[in-house]
Design a protein around this motif. Structure first.
Motif, PDB file in Angstrom:
ATOM      1  N   THR A 133      -8.283   2.346  -3.297  1.00  0.00           N
ATOM      2  CA  THR A 133      -9.690   2.580  -2.970  1.00  0.00           C
ATOM      3  C   THR A 133     -10.376   1.278  -2.589  1.00  0.00           C
ATOM      4  O   THR A 133     -11.140   1.220  -1.617  1.00  0.00           O
ATOM      5  CB  THR A 133     -10.420   3.217  -4.170  1.00  0.00           C
ATOM      6  N   ARG A 134     -10.120   0.220  -3.340  1.00  0.00           N
ATOM      7  CA  ARG A 134     -10.722  -1.083  -3.038  1.00  0.00           C
ATOM      8  C   ARG A 134     -10.238  -1.622  -1.702  1.00  0.00           C
ATOM      9  O   ARG A 134     -11.027  -2.209  -0.934  1.00  0.00           O
ATOM     10  CB  ARG A 134     -10.396  -2.074  -4.159  1.00  0.00           C
ATOM     11  N   ARG A 135      -8.971  -1.438  -1.408  1.00  0.00           N
ATOM     12  CA  ARG A 135      -8.437  -1.900  -0.122  1.00  0.00           C
ATOM     13  C   ARG A 135      -9.056  -1.127   1.032  1.00  0.00           C
ATOM     14  O   ARG A 135      -9.337  -1.702   2.096  1.00  0.00           O
ATOM     15  CB  ARG A 135      -6.914  -1.749  -0.105  1.00  0.00           C
ATOM     16  N   ARG A 152     -12.036   0.120   1.091  1.00  0.00           N
ATOM     17  CA  ARG A 152     -13.407  -0.366   1.262  1.00  0.00           C
ATOM     18  C   ARG A 152     -13.429  -1.713   1.980  1.00  0.00           C
ATOM     19  O   ARG A 152     -14.275  -1.952   2.837  1.00  0.00           O
ATOM     20  CB  ARG A 152     -14.082  -0.505  -0.102  1.00  0.00           C
ATOM     21  N   LYS A 153     -12.483  -2.592   1.622  1.00  0.00           N
ATOM     22  CA  LYS A 153     -12.434  -3.903   2.269  1.00  0.00           C
ATOM     23  C   LYS A 153     -12.055  -3.792   3.742  1.00  0.00           C
ATOM     24  O   LYS A 153     -12.456  -4.624   4.560  1.00  0.00           O
ATOM     25  CB  LYS A 153     -11.421  -4.801   1.550  1.00  0.00           C
ATOM     26  N   ALA A 154     -11.290  -2.771   4.066  1.00  0.00           N
ATOM     27  CA  ALA A 154     -10.892  -2.575   5.464  1.00  0.00           C
ATOM     28  C   ALA A 154     -12.061  -2.142   6.327  1.00  0.00           C
ATOM     29  O   ALA A 154     -12.015  -2.259   7.550  1.00  0.00           O
ATOM     30  CB  ALA A 154      -9.782  -1.526   5.541  1.00  0.00           C
ATOM     31  N   ARG A 155     -13.143  -1.653   5.663  1.00  0.00           N
ATOM     32  CA  ARG A 155     -14.344  -1.256   6.398  1.00  0.00           C
ATOM     33  C   ARG A 155     -15.557  -1.820   5.671  1.00  0.00           C
ATOM     34  O   ARG A 155     -16.330  -1.109   5.049  1.00  0.00           O
ATOM     35  CB  ARG A 155     -14.444   0.265   6.468  1.00  0.00           C
ATOM     36  N   PRO A 156     -15.728  -3.165   5.754  1.00  0.00           N
ATOM     37  CA  PRO A 156     -16.770  -3.832   4.976  1.00  0.00           C
ATOM     38  C   PRO A 156     -18.189  -3.512   5.430  1.00  0.00           C
ATOM     39  O   PRO A 156     -19.130  -3.629   4.668  1.00  0.00           O
ATOM     40  CB  PRO A 156     -16.452  -5.318   5.177  1.00  0.00           C
ATOM     41  N   SER A 193       0.827  -1.201   0.000  1.00  0.00           N
ATOM     42  CA  SER A 193       0.000   0.000   0.000  1.00  0.00           C
ATOM     43  C   SER A 193       0.864   1.255   0.000  1.00  0.00           C
ATOM     44  O   SER A 193       0.567   2.236  -0.691  1.00  0.00           O
ATOM     45  CB  SER A 193      -0.939   0.006   1.214  1.00  0.00           C
ATOM     46  N   LYS A 220     -21.088  -1.077   6.386  1.00  0.00           N
ATOM     47  CA  LYS A 220     -21.461   0.318   6.228  1.00  0.00           C
ATOM     48  C   LYS A 220     -22.124   0.837   7.497  1.00  0.00           C
ATOM     49  O   LYS A 220     -22.838   0.118   8.191  1.00  0.00           O
ATOM     50  CB  LYS A 220     -22.429   0.473   5.056  1.00  0.00           C
TER      51      LYS A 220
END
Length: 220
Positions: free
Chosen positions: A82-84, A86-90, A4, A92
């Motif tokens: 950006t995808r990582r 989002r995955k770090a905060r699955p 990252s 909502k």
């Protein structure tokens, strides 16, 4: 984690390379204020750089290839990060907290899309002349002036919106690049924000001066 960081460094370095190109391109554009002959001479001179070491126009093609690589690397790094994130905060949030950040930061994604579309149009318009009202066999100054005449108001509008999007993108992108490359101190943070703002405003003003000069008759 290390990958990252590497991606952030890639984004910062490619972003700074693209900023350098944008400024060089802007300075070249401003030659139109010295007359059509000066602008056309500059445009033709670009094709002779590094001759006879390189064949005619090869330097331009090498530069274009390098810019494409930088753009692709910038977009790929941004997409993966950006995808990582989002995955770090699955999960909502039921009530999303107010996001702290500038307008530029919140519009980086759609701003990037507008810029990519603008670059494609810009190449087909002023480089190849495919979409230019004057055609591709005319002088560079003729194509620029044809684009920004009053009857071509929609081209000018798209150009203005795209350049403003570049300004917002640049403002946040420069500040992020400074942080990624090691700027973490509070005082340095204020300086980085100021530098990013000034460079963005100068770039936007420089690019927009050309269409407005054509519209007002200062350049014809």
């Amino acid at each position: 984690m290390r990958s990252s960081i590497a991606l952030k460094i890639l984004m910062a370095v490619t972003g700074l390379l693209l900023v350098g190109f944008l400024y060089a391109h802007m300075i070249g554009n401003l030659k139109i204020f010295f007359g059509a002959d000066a602008f056309d001479h500059y445009a033709h001179w670009l094709r002779t750089i590094a001759e006879p070491l390189l064949p005619h126009a090869w330097f331009l093609w090498i530069m274009r290839f390098g810019l494409v690589v930088a753009v692709v690397g910038h977009i790929v790094a941004a997409t993966i990060l950006t995808r990582r994130a989002r995955k770090a905060r699955p999960v909502k949030y039921a009530h999303r907290p107010k996001v702290q950040g500038s307008y530029a930061a919140r519009t980086m994604r759609w701003g990037g899309v507008i810029i990519v579309l603008f670059v494609i149009y810009h190449i087909l318009d002023l480089t190849t002349g495919t979409l230019n009202p004057a055609g591709g066999d005319t002088e560079p100054s003729t194509r620029v002036i044809a684009d920004f005449k009053a009857e071509q108001w929609y081209v000018t509008l798209f150009y203005v919106l795209s350049i403003v999007a570049v300004g917002f993108h640049l403002r946040h992108g420069l500040w992020s690049a400074f942080r990624t490359l090691g700027q973490q101190r509070p005082r340095g943070e204020h300086i980085a924000r100021a530098v990013a703002l000034v460079l963005s405003v100068v770039l936007v003003a420089g690019y927009l001066s050309v269409p407005f000069a054509v519209l007002t008759g200062l350049v014809d």
